[in-house]
Design an enzyme around this catalytic site. Sequence first.
Site, mmCIF file in Angstrom:
data_model
loop_
_atom_site.group_PDB
_atom_site.id
_atom_site.type_symbol
_atom_site.label_atom_id
_atom_site.label_comp_id
_atom_site.label_asym_id
_atom_site.label_seq_id
_atom_site.Cartn_x
_atom_site.Cartn_y
_atom_site.Cartn_z
ATOM 1 N N ASP A 94 16.603 93.686 15.688
ATOM 2 C CA ASP A 94 15.700 93.318 14.601
ATOM 3 C C ASP A 94 15.215 94.547 13.852
ATOM 4 O O ASP A 94 15.117 94.554 12.620
ATOM 5 C CB ASP A 94 14.498 92.539 15.143
ATOM 6 C CG ASP A 94 14.756 91.041 15.255
ATOM 7 O OD1 ASP A 94 15.940 90.652 15.307
ATOM 8 O OD2 ASP A 94 13.778 90.268 15.316
ATOM 9 N N GLU A 123 17.899 82.639 9.417
ATOM 10 C CA GLU A 123 18.067 84.031 9.016
ATOM 11 C C GLU A 123 19.280 84.171 8.098
ATOM 12 O O GLU A 123 19.178 84.629 6.949
ATOM 13 C CB GLU A 123 18.253 84.885 10.261
ATOM 14 C CG GLU A 123 18.687 86.322 10.030
ATOM 15 C CD GLU A 123 19.137 86.950 11.334
ATOM 16 O OE1 GLU A 123 18.398 87.795 11.857
ATOM 17 O OE2 GLU A 123 20.233 86.583 11.831
#
Length: 847
Positions: A708, A512
């Site tokens: 998220d 990420e």
Amino acid sequence: MNHRFLTIISTGALGLASMFATAQNPIVRDQFTADPTARVFNGKMYLYPSHDIPSPIESLKEWFCMADYHVFSSDNLVDWTDHGMIITQNNVPWVRPDSYSMWAPDCVYKNGEYFFYFPSAPKGERRGFQIGVARSTSPTGPFMPMREPIKGVNGIDPCVLIDTDGQSYIYWSGGGMMGAKLKDNMVELASDPVRIEGLPDGFKEGPFVFERKGKYYYTFPWVRKDTETLAYAMGDNPLGPFEFKGTIMEESPTGCWTNHHSIVEYNGQWYLFYHHNDYSPEFDKNRSARIDSLEFNADGTIRPVVPTLRGVGISDARRHIEIDRYSDISPKGVKIDFLNPDNKFDGWKSSFSKGGSWVRYNKVNFGEKPVKTVSARVKSPAGGTLNVLVDGPKGKKVASIKVPKCNDWRVVSADIVGDAPLGVHDLVVALQNGRVDVDWVGFDALPWTAGAMTTGRYRNMFAEAGYSQAEIDAKLAAIYDSVFHGPNKVYFEVGDSMAYISDIKNHDVRTEGMSYGMMIAVQFDKKDVFDRLWRWCRKYMQHSSGDMDGYFAWSCKTDGTRNSQGPASDGELYYITSLIFASNRWGNDTGINYLAEARNILDKSMLKTGHNRVAPLIDVNHKLITFTPDRWGGRYTDPSYHLPAFYEVWAKWAGDNRSEYWLECAQASREYLHKCTHPVTGLNPDYSNYDGTLLGRNGIFGDAFRFDSWRVPMNIALDYSWSCADGDWQRAYGNRIQDFLYSQGIDDFVDQYNVDGSTVERIASAGGKTKLRHSLGLVATSAAVSLACTDPKCYEFIHKLWNSGHQPYDDGYFDAYYDGLLRLFAFMHLSGNYRVICPAENSSESI
């Protein structure tokens, strides 16, 4: 109301005229579009025009020059999407290369296929024009041209009628006005051609035939005197005889020699599509498509249509409204002229020079929620005052805009006075005093309605909010420096050639963060940073063999030891896109073949179809990204992984021969986001099933909006800024989620909610802390979605982000990684510095 927003803002930087407004004539604002044939397929209007271009060859400098065809679509006749080129002269086997003779086309649907008919000059000894066919299973293509033209048809301007009994007919002009039956295969004649009888003397071309209430209408351009009218005849049979009835539209008042048209019914209303040389008044071989409404008399005859600048459709008040495409204008005191005579596609302006002069623009929808502000892009050497009214020049005044002395274009705003209009009204702009040029007028926040992939331009909302460019540049540089080089940095160099980005609070390196860092580096043109991060990824994270070949271990220790072997799909998503951008920006011959690396990930992913342990990044059945591309995480998805515009980048530049598939994935992703967001709050869960429903007991940690999920507003802002392919929904979404967060207190909303907005039963922890907080990451992403919002309170979110600091919370918690990266991304977005990087990128600009 935040009065900093109401200050006058210089717009070398704010909005160009023609890139936004699409509700007026002409309907296509960035290219010439002649001979518009409109067809309704599956409840949507499709437009198949020819494409005038300035001639690249001397022999056609003063004549028609057309090399290809585009197709456009709309579901409201206001917003038109260009689906790109579908046929070009040099990919049709029978067409003479570089003949520039791709004249007026048609398209119809039958037997599960779309048949595109077009004329052109044939190869070899054959003279004149012939008519060919290309076939597709989609109205937007790809179309496959037949190897030979239709035998027995010699001419131009094909039109095909599929009658109510299923029999098809083809009509054309050339050597007379002709028609014939078509075989059921739609590519061969079923009868000898016949000459259409009952038409007036004089030059005729461009037949368009349709049926209404048992009558057949044979319509055609006709030169009655010196230039073309649009005329028609009626009959009881598809091939006549016909009885001439008169004209549908008179000759061009400005002398455009041609007109060419189609007539179609859509949602209960009939429309005339035609062309005029709006953007090329000095050369009438470059034309532009228009629309106006068409009506019938009780006996079935057609009422003459008077061409308008306003066109059709209802315009949204919260969009840029080009009042120069007026419905009515005062007899004196207003002049319409081009904004930029050197680039007429920039559009027009209204120049007010006499007090009391006005322009009326009809059918503006103010919606059900009162507007709060009105803005206008203006220029005035001496200053003046504009009054904004509804329902006529003597109607209700809703605002007065004070225009200062300004020799350059500016956007000036004012508050609405009294009760704001609701619903649909005519809009009037009138000059009270002074002399003022007006480009556009609009209400509230006015999000742009064309993406950067089309325009090459990026919105600078910090400038709109009143900050100077020097302030913006300094702030962005400081935030970048804090993430990559400051005392709380997350970027660490290793030796001479590598670096990693660490999630400090979790003591690891994640795909990420690494892929985010690469995207940031390529956006800031930091090649050394990009290459260092990529080398670390390649060495420690990417699998080079086995089932995971090509994928990346999603988490490693800072020494490169893998904490987990499995991939997380969002990392690969960002890797691929950032590598393509690196290829476009720096080329592939400086030590790393970026494009080859991106293709390697894509190809290795697609090869995993049918494996037991691993799967493609994109679930092939749903065309949606997996949470993790394996047997477990492949059962569902993560809304924050959905970046449809990334797939459009892949389709454009990956060069992996999967362009259509990636575009289908983009569409599926947008549709999924509709399903997984709450219709009232705009919140989404961290994870969901592919149909957008909550995971329930199958979920890994409840069905709430958590860490998220913060990314979703910013991801939708990116898709809006780059593509704007789902603009209506995204604008409503932006308003919806900001409305919810605002209702919780703009300084108080927390970082976890159930999707219906209620308080979570279980608080997710981060960095060893379990607490609901007003997190900087969500402050950042909720501000970024302002790019799509129409409510002026979006500027309050922007100011809150601007004034936010990045320091420990009151309990000592500090997230240099996630909060820091999201804050940086949001500043990039809102300053116009998160861009689609094209090859030899140097032309896009932030405005």
